[in-house]
Design an enzyme around this catalytic site. Sequence first.
Site, short mmCIF file in Angstrom:
data_model
loop_
_atom_site.label_atom_id
_atom_site.label_comp_id
_atom_site.label_asym_id
_atom_site.label_seq_id
_atom_site.Cartn_x
_atom_site.Cartn_y
_atom_site.Cartn_z
N LYS A 170 49.24 -69.45 -75.14
CA LYS A 170 48.61 -68.17 -74.81
C LYS A 170 47.27 -68.05 -75.54
O LYS A 170 47.15 -68.43 -76.69
CB LYS A 170 49.54 -67.04 -75.23
CG LYS A 170 48.97 -65.64 -75.14
CD LYS A 170 50.00 -64.64 -75.61
CE LYS A 170 49.47 -63.21 -75.60
NZ LYS A 170 50.52 -62.22 -75.98
N ASP B 1 56.40 -61.78 -69.20
CA ASP B 1 55.38 -61.68 -70.25
C ASP B 1 55.58 -62.75 -71.32
O ASP B 1 56.62 -62.78 -71.99
CB ASP B 1 55.50 -60.28 -70.88
CG ASP B 1 54.21 -59.81 -71.50
OD1 ASP B 1 53.39 -60.65 -71.87
OD2 ASP B 1 54.03 -58.58 -71.62
N ASP B 2 54.61 -63.64 -71.45
CA ASP B 2 54.60 -64.65 -72.53
C ASP B 2 55.68 -65.72 -72.35
O ASP B 2 56.14 -66.30 -73.34
CB ASP B 2 54.78 -64.01 -73.90
CG ASP B 2 53.53 -63.29 -74.40
OD1 ASP B 2 52.59 -63.13 -73.62
OD2 ASP B 2 53.54 -62.86 -75.57
N LYS C 276 55.13 -52.68 -67.59
CA LYS C 276 53.99 -52.71 -68.51
C LYS C 276 52.66 -52.55 -67.77
O LYS C 276 52.35 -53.34 -66.88
CB LYS C 276 54.03 -54.03 -69.28
CG LYS C 276 52.82 -54.33 -70.15
CD LYS C 276 53.05 -55.61 -70.92
CE LYS C 276 51.80 -56.09 -71.64
NZ LYS C 276 52.06 -57.26 -72.50
N ASP D 211 52.53 -64.07 -67.13
CA ASP D 211 51.13 -63.65 -67.29
C ASP D 211 50.30 -64.59 -68.14
O ASP D 211 49.08 -64.55 -68.13
CB ASP D 211 51.05 -62.23 -67.85
CG ASP D 211 51.62 -62.11 -69.26
OD1 ASP D 211 52.21 -63.07 -69.76
OD2 ASP D 211 51.48 -61.02 -69.86
N ASN D 212 50.93 -65.44 -68.92
CA ASN D 212 50.24 -66.48 -69.70
C ASN D 212 51.28 -67.45 -70.23
O ASN D 212 52.48 -67.28 -70.00
CB ASN D 212 49.42 -65.88 -70.85
CG ASN D 212 50.13 -64.81 -71.65
OD1 ASN D 212 49.77 -63.65 -71.61
ND2 ASN D 212 51.17 -65.20 -72.38
N HIS E 252 49.21 -51.75 -69.57
CA HIS E 252 48.31 -52.49 -70.46
C HIS E 252 46.88 -52.59 -69.93
O HIS E 252 46.18 -53.59 -70.15
CB HIS E 252 48.87 -53.89 -70.73
CG HIS E 252 48.40 -54.46 -72.05
ND1 HIS E 252 48.52 -55.80 -72.37
CD2 HIS E 252 47.81 -53.88 -73.12
CE1 HIS E 252 48.04 -56.02 -73.57
NE2 HIS E 252 47.60 -54.87 -74.06
N CYS F 185 47.60 -61.28 -71.66
CA CYS F 185 48.36 -60.23 -70.95
C CYS F 185 47.49 -59.32 -70.09
O CYS F 185 47.60 -59.30 -68.87
CB CYS F 185 49.13 -59.38 -71.96
SG CYS F 185 50.22 -60.28 -73.07
N HIS G 17 58.21 -61.12 -74.13
CA HIS G 17 57.21 -60.81 -75.15
C HIS G 17 57.90 -60.32 -76.42
O HIS G 17 58.95 -59.68 -76.37
CB HIS G 17 56.27 -59.73 -74.60
CG HIS G 17 55.02 -59.50 -75.39
ND1 HIS G 17 55.02 -58.87 -76.62
CD2 HIS G 17 53.72 -59.76 -75.09
CE1 HIS G 17 53.78 -58.77 -77.05
NE2 HIS G 17 52.97 -59.31 -76.16
N ARG H 51 46.53 -59.11 -65.89
CA ARG H 51 46.83 -57.92 -65.10
C ARG H 51 45.60 -57.36 -64.41
O ARG H 51 45.67 -56.88 -63.28
CB ARG H 51 47.49 -56.86 -65.99
CG ARG H 51 48.92 -57.21 -66.34
CD ARG H 51 49.44 -56.46 -67.57
NE ARG H 51 50.86 -56.71 -67.72
CZ ARG H 51 51.38 -57.85 -68.17
NH1 ARG H 51 50.58 -58.84 -68.51
NH2 ARG H 51 52.69 -58.00 -68.27
#
Length: 521
Positions: free
Chosen positions: A354, A41-42, A122, A313-314, A124, A79, A207, A83
Amino acid sequence: MTVRMKLQPNVLSFLLLILSIASSDRCLADDRPNIVVIVCDDMGFSDLGCYGGEIDTPNLDRLAKSGLRLTDFHNNAKCSETRASLLTGLWHQQSKNLKKPGHVTLAEVLRQSGYTTMMSGKWHLDGHPLDRGFDRYFGFLSGAINFFTGKDWGNGKNLMRLDREVFEAPDDFYSTDAFTDYAIEFLEQARQKDQSYFLYLAHNAPHFPLHAPETEIEKYRGRYDIGWDKIRQQRFARQKELGLIDPTWSLTERDPKVEPFDKLSDSQKRFLIPMMEVYAAMVDRLDQNVGRLVDNLKQNGELDNTLILFFSDNGACPYNRLRSDNIPPGPAESDYAYDARWANMCNTPLRLYKQYAHEGGTLSPMIIHWPKQLAGAGTVSKATHHIVDLMPTFVELSGGKYPDKFAGKAIQSMEGVSMVSTITGQEQSSRPPIFWEFSSNHSVRDGKWKLVAERSKDWELYDLSNDKTETVNLADRQPEIVTRLSEKYDAWAMRVGAKTHQASLNTKPSKQSQLFDLPSR
């Protein structure tokens, strides 16, 4: 009384044939790959060692050395939107993060194909994983948590779940470890079923908030004292040595918002450096847990025929967050995110971050590992792919069928293309255009051309065949290409429910602050 029957030779031969076919079918089913998707994540494009970074990531580096690295794999720059496309094979606007009907998830498709389906981490998205095809679930339903308490980062609620039950985090809880613990536990249970499995492991690291065990943080004390300018140069040099980039990739200028590191005062450096030290520690601990999972697969004889995909994810996150004055980043009581200064470095050599549709927002490190079928271990592929390509890839590999209807409702067609040819070392055929739109940042990619715009700003045009890092805007020199691609983008936006270019132009500029106000000198 026991009745014994004497079978005639022809009957016996027939039964043996049936048993042989049944056994063969079972072997064929068992021969389908297990599928493990690990999402972080991130994380920036250059953070991993195998993508040029100085963070210690030996486990992911080993997967890359015996696997495949992609240099043109894209996410949705945000994010939950990533997904949504990952699970549905659709543009995120088509499912509105699973809120709209007309879609089916990877778990639902693979479960109908005879796979055991499990998720840890996660979510989300709308709803609950157990309602969307997963047999087991452990994790949190929101977008960010305290790594040590499991409580929601925004509202402090406990959204941690074990299947449907509320999960109370123990005193020694650290989410990166716990997600891996339950992923391994689910795998042990899945092995009792004697069928292939799909594991979706969605880590929240790295993240914000910046939380890591002190033992990991200590490894990085002093490593970032030289600052982002020198480390950007070092990462870029390593990326060239690793064969990840060629002369057509240039190192972008430092973000104009970001000051030279050597112009900062000592007190400003003392404020900023610990953030990157903790961030690196988070990536390090993530790598250790990837190693734990891979070791479990190897010990159980499954690694050879397990397709593992690892990606972010980004791009790196530029948001400045500080809600814990006088507490340094790292412990549970702290509440930080680093800002655009470090994010610019983590995304070396790319522009922006992001939420943007530029490469810094959407280009992800992607490692693919599958010893049984992967061609050319340790190679780098320039094949162009997007997160929507996972659904057709897994449908093909599982021998399953993507449905026209599911639960009595019509399902939209997949938007991506299979990655199997890339995985097996075949030449990639031409693919349809790729599109992005989030928060009015938007883009279309068609072959070598990329048309992209920030919210409230006009189009920029880049020839990615010789300008992958988007440094030379050709929009004024190639108006006919701008027109052609703009028309494609607007047609797509109208079809899927994204904002058109004109609607994005009419959107007010973002008020998202991306830099901390630094302490006085």
